[in-house]
Design an enzyme around this catalytic site. Sequence first.
Site, mmCIF file in Angstrom:
data_model
loop_
_atom_site.group_PDB
_atom_site.id
_atom_site.type_symbol
_atom_site.label_atom_id
_atom_site.label_comp_id
_atom_site.label_asym_id
_atom_site.label_seq_id
_atom_site.Cartn_x
_atom_site.Cartn_y
_atom_site.Cartn_z
ATOM 1 N N CYS A 26 0.845 -1.198 0.000
ATOM 2 C CA CYS A 26 0.000 0.000 0.000
ATOM 3 C C CYS A 26 0.881 1.248 0.000
ATOM 4 O O CYS A 26 1.430 1.638 1.039
ATOM 5 C CB CYS A 26 -0.933 0.017 1.204
ATOM 6 S SG CYS A 26 -1.995 1.479 1.267
ATOM 7 N N CYS A 286 -7.493 6.300 -17.723
ATOM 8 C CA CYS A 286 -6.691 7.449 -17.296
ATOM 9 C C CYS A 286 -5.211 7.283 -17.638
ATOM 10 O O CYS A 286 -4.601 8.175 -18.221
ATOM 11 C CB CYS A 286 -6.874 7.655 -15.791
ATOM 12 S SG CYS A 286 -5.848 8.955 -15.083
ATOM 13 N N ASP A 308 -4.393 10.880 -6.664
ATOM 14 C CA ASP A 308 -3.970 10.180 -5.445
ATOM 15 C C ASP A 308 -2.575 9.573 -5.586
ATOM 16 O O ASP A 308 -1.991 9.141 -4.598
ATOM 17 C CB ASP A 308 -4.995 9.113 -5.022
ATOM 18 C CG ASP A 308 -5.079 7.946 -5.972
ATOM 19 O OD1 ASP A 308 -4.794 8.134 -7.176
ATOM 20 O OD2 ASP A 308 -5.448 6.844 -5.530
ATOM 21 N N CYS A 351 7.126 6.636 -31.493
ATOM 22 C CA CYS A 351 6.681 5.253 -31.271
ATOM 23 C C CYS A 351 5.357 4.976 -31.979
ATOM 24 O O CYS A 351 4.419 5.787 -31.908
ATOM 25 C CB CYS A 351 6.527 5.001 -29.767
ATOM 26 S SG CYS A 351 5.948 3.334 -29.355
ATOM 27 N N CYS A 361 1.413 6.401 -17.363
ATOM 28 C CA CYS A 361 1.112 7.235 -16.203
ATOM 29 C C CYS A 361 2.357 8.005 -15.747
ATOM 30 O O CYS A 361 3.434 7.415 -15.614
ATOM 31 C CB CYS A 361 0.610 6.357 -15.057
ATOM 32 S SG CYS A 361 0.223 7.272 -13.542
#
Length: 469
Positions: A26, A286, A308, A351, A361
């Site tokens: 976590c 996302c 987050d 690419c 991300c």
Amino acid sequence: MVISKANVGFLLKPVGAVCNLRCDYCYYRRVMEKVYSGRTIERFSPELLERIVSEGMKHGYPTAQFSWQGGEPLLAGKDFYREALLLQKQFAMPGQNVTNAFQTNGTLLDDQWCAFLRENNWLVGISLDGPPEITDQHRIFPDGCGASEAILSGLSLLQKHRVDYNILSVVSPANADRAPEVYRYLRDLGVAWMQFIPSVERTADSDSDPGPLPPQSRKPSLDNPGAENLIPGKLLAAHSVSADAYGEFLCDLWDTWIEEDGPGRVFVRDFEAMLSVYAGHPLPLCVWSPTCAWQLLVEHNGDVYPCDHHAYHNWRLGNLLRDDVQTLIEHPLAQQFEGRKRLYSAKCRGCEWLVLCHGGCPKHRMAQDENGTPVDLLCEGYRRFFAHSRKKAGEIVRRLLGIQPIEPAAMNPNILERQSVRRQSAQGKTLQQDARSGKIANKRDVSRISRNSPCPCGSGRKFKQCCGR
């Protein structure tokens, strides 16, 4: 920067990172323990909850989106969420839709919770990494006991009450080489919606975003994905999955899904997102989208962050108890965050798969190219998966939709420009050779070319001074 109301959703942490489990992978708990070190974590205050809902409804037309996460969001209690529903009704505009979603570990679910979720049409995400011997390696209670039995009990209750749910599985070394087994296990539990997210975390946590990993014995790059500092267990946490392992996982998962189920029976988030691109639609995922989604993270005390995965001191936009949403999304840091996704490396810009992942991300851009530009650590894994799935993905689009799938490389303007230059150069060389060999002596073949026009051979000189001499 102008952001429409429809672009802003809320990712809410009503109890911060507080949780009844102690999962060793976590990242959020570890980071928050540093960001809010020494502070008591309390539930959203009534004042903050009302502020969140009023701002969320104002900036969420025609659909206001509230995603409740943690930590463990069920620790806030049923009465807390009943109050949230009342506030949503109070601040709703005519014709406005509202969606609520939970992401839970599932261990606190009971019949009363599930009846509440069903009655109010909430979507639930529940975390399960595969069979118990896999899940219990990382998802554990504070006493070290595995949580799989309690998670499966919660899942069974969701199914009993017919609550809409999906499964989130973390891909780590514990299951990276067992994709078919994990997929079949979840499917045989009756799961029809799955998402798989890679575990990629640092060994050292900080209250500030540290950026790309520093080089060690040799410089990490796209062509050097196994550089010493990028090996899980070094500067990356031991539970991180490598690019090679994640790429292999996705390929094995795809093959199993295609052979045994396919579209319409079991929905795998990454596969649905990729197929939507082949069908000519925008990316709904996302991490692969051209820009990061506007879903403001609100912490237990009202602090707001753009994501987050970026809940660090140096990305704090403000506090919702003092700042309205428009002020927050116009903050210079918010503008900087919005632009990060489009800071592509030279390798990304050229690419053929750029249209499918858009550089990945920003959280995973821990490697660097030869120019020091951050690059997604999982890049080689994505490239392998996209190449592996390309043929079948095209066949699915043709069969189900009756249309010709797009060609990923054809959607990259940098590749198109490079191909155009190559074609012009090749045509120019042929023309130059023909001119010098006498094949186009003077008239018809060059009649359309003005003597003062740039020569089509690409030399940069006028035609009359080059091939037209």
